[in-house]
Design an enzyme around this catalytic site. Sequence first.
Site, PDB file in Angstrom:
ATOM      1  N   ASP A 145       0.826  -1.211   0.000  1.00 17.47           N
ATOM      2  CA  ASP A 145       0.000   0.000   0.000  1.00 17.47           C
ATOM      3  C   ASP A 145       0.862   1.264   0.000  1.00 17.47           C
ATOM      4  O   ASP A 145       1.964   1.276   0.548  1.00 17.47           O
ATOM      5  CB  ASP A 145      -0.913  -0.016   1.240  1.00 17.47           C
ATOM      6  CG  ASP A 145      -2.026   1.026   1.142  1.00 17.47           C
ATOM      7  OD1 ASP A 145      -2.391   1.408   0.012  1.00 17.47           O
ATOM      8  OD2 ASP A 145      -2.513   1.459   2.202  1.00 17.47           O
ATOM      9  N   HIS A 154       1.900   3.510  -9.156  1.00 14.17           N
ATOM     10  CA  HIS A 154       1.637   2.096  -9.454  1.00 14.17           C
ATOM     11  C   HIS A 154       2.772   1.495 -10.275  1.00 14.17           C
ATOM     12  O   HIS A 154       3.170   0.351 -10.068  1.00 14.17           O
ATOM     13  CB  HIS A 154       0.296   1.939 -10.166  1.00 14.17           C
ATOM     14  CG  HIS A 154      -0.881   2.343  -9.326  1.00 14.17           C
ATOM     15  ND1 HIS A 154      -1.028   1.928  -8.026  1.00 14.17           N
ATOM     16  CD2 HIS A 154      -1.959   3.123  -9.583  1.00 14.17           C
ATOM     17  CE1 HIS A 154      -2.157   2.432  -7.521  1.00 14.17           C
ATOM     18  NE2 HIS A 154      -2.726   3.173  -8.449  1.00 14.17           N
ATOM     19  N   LEU A 170      10.444 -20.503  -5.304  1.00 16.02           N
ATOM     20  CA  LEU A 170       9.548 -19.641  -4.529  1.00 16.02           C
ATOM     21  C   LEU A 170       8.151 -19.795  -5.097  1.00 16.02           C
ATOM     22  O   LEU A 170       7.968 -19.843  -6.316  1.00 16.02           O
ATOM     23  CB  LEU A 170       9.983 -18.161  -4.652  1.00 16.02           C
ATOM     24  CG  LEU A 170       9.012 -17.113  -4.087  1.00 16.02           C
ATOM     25  CD1 LEU A 170       8.978 -17.142  -2.564  1.00 16.02           C
ATOM     26  CD2 LEU A 170       9.374 -15.710  -4.550  1.00 16.02           C
TER      27      LEU A 170
HETATM   28  C1  IPE Z   1      -5.364  -2.581   0.205  1.00 22.47           C
HETATM   29  O1  IPE Z   1      -5.063  -1.247  -0.019  1.00 22.47           O
HETATM   30  C2  IPE Z   1      -5.419  -3.332  -1.078  1.00 22.47           C
HETATM   31  C3  IPE Z   1      -4.158  -3.464  -1.801  1.00 22.47           C
HETATM   32  C4  IPE Z   1      -2.996  -3.074  -1.399  1.00 22.47           C
HETATM   33  C5  IPE Z   1      -4.244  -4.140  -3.072  1.00 22.47           C
HETATM   34  P1  IPE Z   1      -6.207  -0.121  -0.121  1.00 22.47           P
HETATM   35  O2  IPE Z   1      -5.517   1.151  -0.370  1.00 22.47           O
HETATM   36  O3  IPE Z   1      -7.238  -0.531  -1.104  1.00 22.47           O
HETATM   37  O4  IPE Z   1      -6.844  -0.180   1.337  1.00 22.47           O
HETATM   38  P2  IPE Z   1      -7.719   0.901   2.127  1.00 22.47           P
HETATM   39  O5  IPE Z   1      -8.762   1.373   1.173  1.00 22.47           O
HETATM   40  O6  IPE Z   1      -6.795   2.014   2.533  1.00 22.47           O
HETATM   41  O7  IPE Z   1      -8.245   0.167   3.301  1.00 22.47           O
HETATM   42  C1  IPE Z   2      -1.712   0.259  -3.296  1.00 22.23           C
HETATM   43  O1  IPE Z   2      -1.498   1.629  -3.294  1.00 22.23           O
HETATM   44  C2  IPE Z   2      -2.075  -0.272  -4.662  1.00 22.23           C
HETATM   45  C3  IPE Z   2      -3.473  -0.688  -4.789  1.00 22.23           C
HETATM   46  C4  IPE Z   2      -4.360  -0.673  -3.856  1.00 22.23           C
HETATM   47  C5  IPE Z   2      -3.898  -1.143  -6.103  1.00 22.23           C
HETATM   48  P1  IPE Z   2      -2.687   2.670  -3.275  1.00 22.23           P
HETATM   49  O2  IPE Z   2      -3.116   2.900  -4.669  1.00 22.23           O
HETATM   50  O3  IPE Z   2      -3.755   2.245  -2.349  1.00 22.23           O
HETATM   51  O4  IPE Z   2      -1.950   3.961  -2.726  1.00 22.23           O
HETATM   52  P2  IPE Z   2      -2.468   4.953  -1.598  1.00 22.23           P
HETATM   53  O5  IPE Z   2      -2.828   4.122  -0.411  1.00 22.23           O
HETATM   54  O6  IPE Z   2      -3.648   5.666  -2.158  1.00 22.23           O
HETATM   55  O7  IPE Z   2      -1.298   5.844  -1.336  1.00 22.23           O
HETATM   56 MG    MG Z   3      -4.082   2.505  -0.372  1.00 25.49          MG
END
Ligand code: IPE
Ligand code: IPE
Ligand code: MG
Length: 246
Positions: free
Chosen positions: A15, A32, A126
Amino acid sequence: MHNNSLPQHLAIIMDGNGRWAARQGQPRGLGHRAGRKALREIVEHVSGLGIPILTVFAFSSENWQRPTAEVQLLLELFKRALNREVRELHTNNIGIRFIGDRSRFSTKLQNKMREAELLTANNDSLQLNIAVNYGGRWDITQAARQLALKVATGELQPEQIDEAAFSKEISLADGTAPDLLIRTGGEQRISNFLLWQLAYCEIYFTDTLWPDFNAENLNLALLEYSRRQRRFGSTPLQAAERAQSV
Ligand code: IPE
Ligand code: IPE
Ligand code: MG
């Protein structure tokens, strides 16, 4: 570090991509892309350490709620990764498996996922599990549905539904449950990741945003893990005795 203090199954909620990009005044998509690179480095490091199973959360069942353009970009990056990275993972003897509800993806994408799994099925350096359109509640629900089907066909009696039977239907059934879950990006929640499988998992939260998370950060998490005492409901003394006997 002793080998037995390494997790045998590491799970990661990757995240913080969006915030990483926003901090640089860039669109979320750049985060991303950077996140994909970070994953490559971590896969290499985990494989080098000899941790047998790595499960990463790439796209949740709730992430469809994001703006269409962002969802499109994530799907595009996923497609690109499937086209470009599978061969190298295969060369490195890494087995790829996807968990989550695939039915929402295009047939073409579903075929690519299947191909990657088949190509790498016998690799054993792995096991890389990638959670896409995954939700812990979906997982529990689909396991319940499988059990109900078996009861309906007479293959199983309702009395035979116990934790072991349930564990056979849940995703990742054939591996061990995660020992360590790392969540980057500073949030301290599970966000509907592996609910059943994380019951006794150690959890490590770090503020480091996923694109910045590297081998060194991972080593810090592993060091912290090696210092934890896992008790599984027993007393500290019992847990210490058990740790000595393995
Ligand atoms: C969790 O992250 C899902 C992934 C990393 C794929 P999110 O960014 O979607 O989670 P919330 O919305 O902060 O809980
Ligand atoms: C995790 O990073 C990737 C996915 C959930 C696909 P985020 O896109 O949630 O990035 P933040 O949390 O908004 O910084
Ligand atoms: Mg996020």
